[in-house]
Design an enzyme around this catalytic site. Structure first.
Site, PDB file in Angstrom:
ATOM      1  N   ASN A 270      27.449  45.211  46.499  1.00 51.04           N
ATOM      2  CA  ASN A 270      27.035  43.830  45.987  1.00 51.04           C
ATOM      3  C   ASN A 270      25.682  43.745  45.713  1.00 51.04           C
ATOM      4  O   ASN A 270      25.409  42.916  44.763  1.00 51.04           O
ATOM      5  CB  ASN A 270      27.318  42.643  46.917  1.00 51.04           C
ATOM      6  CG  ASN A 270      29.016  42.823  46.938  1.00 51.04           C
ATOM      7  OD1 ASN A 270      29.666  42.085  46.275  1.00 51.04           O
ATOM      8  ND2 ASN A 270      29.606  43.232  48.048  1.00 51.04           N
TER       9      ASN A 270
ATOM     10  N   THR B 132      37.364  46.058  38.407  1.00 50.96           N
ATOM     11  CA  THR B 132      35.977  45.732  38.208  1.00 50.96           C
ATOM     12  C   THR B 132      35.430  46.842  39.323  1.00 50.96           C
ATOM     13  O   THR B 132      34.938  47.771  39.068  1.00 50.96           O
ATOM     14  CB  THR B 132      35.652  44.198  38.544  1.00 50.96           C
ATOM     15  OG1 THR B 132      36.175  44.056  39.712  1.00 50.96           O
ATOM     16  CG2 THR B 132      35.878  43.429  37.340  1.00 50.96           C
TER      17      THR B 132
ATOM     18  N   LYS C 132      44.038  43.442  40.971  1.00 54.04           N
ATOM     19  CA  LYS C 132      42.751  43.960  41.213  1.00 54.04           C
ATOM     20  C   LYS C 132      41.984  43.093  42.061  1.00 54.04           C
ATOM     21  O   LYS C 132      42.327  41.677  42.158  1.00 54.04           O
ATOM     22  CB  LYS C 132      42.081  43.842  39.902  1.00 54.04           C
ATOM     23  CG  LYS C 132      41.458  42.662  38.908  1.00 54.04           C
ATOM     24  CD  LYS C 132      40.754  41.859  39.434  1.00 54.04           C
ATOM     25  CE  LYS C 132      39.412  42.654  39.763  1.00 54.04           C
ATOM     26  NZ  LYS C 132      38.204  41.744  40.185  1.00 54.04           N
TER      27      LYS C 132
ATOM     28  N   GLU D 167      35.505  46.205  49.424  1.00 55.93           N
ATOM     29  CA  GLU D 167      34.261  46.846  48.980  1.00 55.93           C
ATOM     30  C   GLU D 167      33.748  47.438  50.360  1.00 55.93           C
ATOM     31  O   GLU D 167      33.378  46.920  51.105  1.00 55.93           O
ATOM     32  CB  GLU D 167      33.110  45.897  48.660  1.00 55.93           C
ATOM     33  CG  GLU D 167      33.806  45.431  47.068  1.00 55.93           C
ATOM     34  CD  GLU D 167      32.977  44.294  46.354  1.00 55.93           C
ATOM     35  OE1 GLU D 167      32.932  44.118  45.191  1.00 55.93           O
ATOM     36  OE2 GLU D 167      32.206  43.476  47.282  1.00 55.93           O
TER      37      GLU D 167
ATOM     38  N   SER E  12      23.988  45.950  37.878  1.00 58.09           N
ATOM     39  CA  SER E  12      23.277  46.983  37.454  1.00 58.09           C
ATOM     40  C   SER E  12      23.965  48.209  36.677  1.00 58.09           C
ATOM     41  O   SER E  12      25.478  48.037  36.801  1.00 58.09           O
ATOM     42  CB  SER E  12      22.402  47.655  38.277  1.00 58.09           C
ATOM     43  OG  SER E  12      23.280  48.146  39.396  1.00 58.09           O
TER      44      SER E  12
ATOM     45  N   THR F  96      39.767  36.552  45.515  1.00 61.60           N
ATOM     46  CA  THR F  96      39.253  36.855  44.118  1.00 61.60           C
ATOM     47  C   THR F  96      39.745  37.907  43.472  1.00 61.60           C
ATOM     48  O   THR F  96      39.458  39.210  43.750  1.00 61.60           O
ATOM     49  CB  THR F  96      37.613  37.178  44.208  1.00 61.60           C
ATOM     50  OG1 THR F  96      36.878  36.785  42.955  1.00 61.60           O
ATOM     51  CG2 THR F  96      37.339  38.540  44.476  1.00 61.60           C
TER      52      THR F  96
END
Length: 412
Positions: A407, A155, A181, A279, A412, A192
Site C-alpha cells: 500500500n 489490480t 478481483k 495484500e 508507483s 473493495t
C-alpha cells in the site's frame, strides 16, 4: 503468495451460453497490462447487482445505478488502473462517454451498458485511451474468454480468481462461471472488489434481484481484509436464460433452491479467494460466531476480531497473544454482553483448543496448544456468545509486513 489458493486453469472455466468476453491492453495507467474488459450479453439476458455503500461512490457506480433499473442490459465494460472515483462531473462524463462508445460499437443504447472501474482514486480516467482500446476488446470477444477476463480485472491481486460450477435445474444442466478481483481495501458493505457471475439459467428478474442480495450478504459482505470500504465495489449477477429450463418464478420452488445454492456456493468461493489473496496475507482466518441474540450482533463481533490490527499481527507472528481477541469482542458494541458466559476456541487441522471461558483464560488451556494452532495457514476462531441461537461465518486474514509495503508503493 495467496493462502492455499491456486491460479485458475483456462480449461476448467466453462463458457456460459449468451456471454462473450474480450480483453485488451489500453494503457490506461501502465503499459503492457491487460486493463480493459468488455462483456457482451445476448438479447433477453437479465442482470441484477449490488454496489458499495460508500457515500463517495465512484462515477461508474453512479452510472450503473442509473442504467440497471431500466433493464435490458447488453454489455459491461471494466477498466483497471484508474478508479474514476473522487473525479466529480468530469468523472461522470468519462463514464457516460465510455457507455456511449460501447453502445456505438455494439449497436445498442448507452443505457444498456454498465461501466466499472478499479484502481487509483482521485485521478481522472483517461477516457480517450479507454475508448481507443474498445475495438481491440470487441475484436477479442469470445465465449471462452473468462480466463483472460479474470486477469484483465486485476489490480493489486497476485492471482486471478475464477471458477465454474454446474447444477441441474428443471431437468437441464445449468452453468455458472464467475470472476472476482480484490486484495486490499476490503470491508463490507461491499468489500473493495468487483465480482461478475453469469449463468445460463432462466430466472425471473424479481428473483434475480433477491438472489444477488442474498448471495452478496453470505459471501462478499462477509469478508474483511483491512476494514476499508471502497468507492467502487460492485457485484453483478447475469442470467442469459439459454439453458432451456422452465423460467424460475417461485422462490419456494426446488428449481430456485438449486440455483440459489449454486450461486451462493460460487459467490462464497470467489469472496474467500479475495481474502486468501489479501495484500500480504499469510493466514486465512474463519470467524465463526455462535450463540448470538441476532445475526447482526454476531457480525459485530466477527468484524471487531477480523478488523483488529493487533489480532491480525498476532496471527501473522503465530503468537498466541489471545487476550487481543477478548478485547475485540469486548468493544464490538454489545452493551449487555455477559463475558462470564462467553467461550472462545482456536481450531485448525482437526484440532480445537478452548482458550477462554468464565470471563478469563480456560483452566485447560496450554499456550503450547494455542501456538501449535496458530502455526497453521488456515485457522478458525469460534466464539460462543451464549445469548441466543443466531450465528454467522465470516472470513479474514492476517497483517504482514508486505501489507504496508504494497500500500505504500501502490501508486508507483
Amino acid at each position: 503468495m495467496p493462502v492455499l489458493l491456486s491460479p485458475p486453469e483456462a480449461a476448467n472455466l466453462l463458457p456460459v451460453p449468451g456471454v462473450r468476453l474480450g480483453v485488451t491492453e489500453a494503457a490506461i495507467r501502465k503499459l503492457n497490462r491487460r486493463d480493459l474488459t468488455l462483456i457482451e450479453l445476448a438479447p433477453g439476458s437479465r442482470v441484477a447487482g449490488v454496489f458499495t455503500q460508500n457515500r463517495f461512490c465512484a462515477a461508474p457506480v453512479q452510472v450503473c445505478k442509473q442504467h440497471l433499473p431500466q433493464g435490458d442490459i447488453r454489455a459491461l465494460v471494466i477498466n483497471t488502473g484508474i478508479a474514476n472515483a473522487g473525479t466529480g462531473e468530469q468523472g461522470l462524463a468519462a463514464s457516460n462517454a465510455t457507455c456511449d462508445a460501447v453502445a456505438g460499437l455494439l449497436d445498442i443504447e448507452a443505457r444498456q451498458v454498465l461501466p466499472f472501474s478499479t484502481g487509483v482514486i482521485l485521478e481522472q480516467l483517461p477516457v480517450e485511451k479507454l475508448v481507443a482500446g474498445l475495438p481491440g476488446a470487441q475484436a477479442a470477444l469470445q465465449a471462452d474468454g473468462w480466463y483472460e477476463a479474470a486477469h484483465g480485472i486485476m489490480t493489486t491481486d497476485t492471482i486471478a480468481k475464477a471458477r465454474s460450477v454446474q447444477v441441474n435445474v428443471g431437468g437441464k444442466t445449468v452453468t455458472l462461471t464467475g470472476i472476482s478481483k480484490g486484495a486490499g481495501m476490503i470491508k463490507p458493505n461491499m468489500a473493495t472488489m468487483l465480482g461478475f457471475l453469469a449463468t445460463d439459467a432462466d430466472v425471473a428478474q424479481p428473483l434475480l434481484d433477491v438472489l444477488v442480495k442474498e448471495a452478496a450478504d453470505l459471501s462478499f459482505n462477509s469478508i474483511t481484509v483491512d476494514g476499508d470500504t471502497s468507492t467502487n465495489d460492485s457485484f453483478i449477477l447475469m442470467a442469459t436464460g439459454q439453458a432451456g429450463n422452465p423460467t424460475i418464478t417461485d422462490a419456494a420452488s426446488a428449481d430456485y433452491a438449486a440455483l440459489r445454492a449454486a450461486v451462493v456456493e460460487l459467490s462464497i468461493w470467489l469472496a474467500q479467494a479475495i481474502v486468501r489473496d489479501g495484500e500480504g496475507a499469510t493466514k486465512f482466518i474463519t470467524l465463526r460466531i455462535e450463540g448470538g441474540a441476532d445475526r447482526e450482533e454476531c457480525r459485530k463481533v466477527g468484524y471487531a476480531i477480523g478488523h483488529s490490527p493487533l489480532v491480525k499481527t498476532a496471527f501473522f507472528a503465530s503468537d498466541p497473544n489471545l487476550g487481543r481477541i477478548l478485547a475485540a469482542i469486548g468493544y464490538a458494541g454489545i452493551a449487555d454482553l455477559d463475558v462470564s458466559r462467553l467461550r472462545v476456541w482456536l481450531a485448525s487441522a482437526g484440532e480445537e483448543v478452548l482458550v477462554a471461558e468464565k470471563g478469563g483464560r480456560a483452566l485447560s488451556y496450554q499456550e503450547e496448544a494455542g501456538a501449535r494452532v496458530m502455526q497453521e495457514a488456515e485457522i478458525t476462531v469460534r466464539v460462543d456468545l451464549a445469548r441466543g441461537e443466531a450465528s454467522t461465518t465470516m472470513w479474514s486474514c492476517d497483517f504482514s509486513y508486505d501489507y504496508v509495503k504494497i500500500n505504500a508503493d501502490y501508486r508507483s
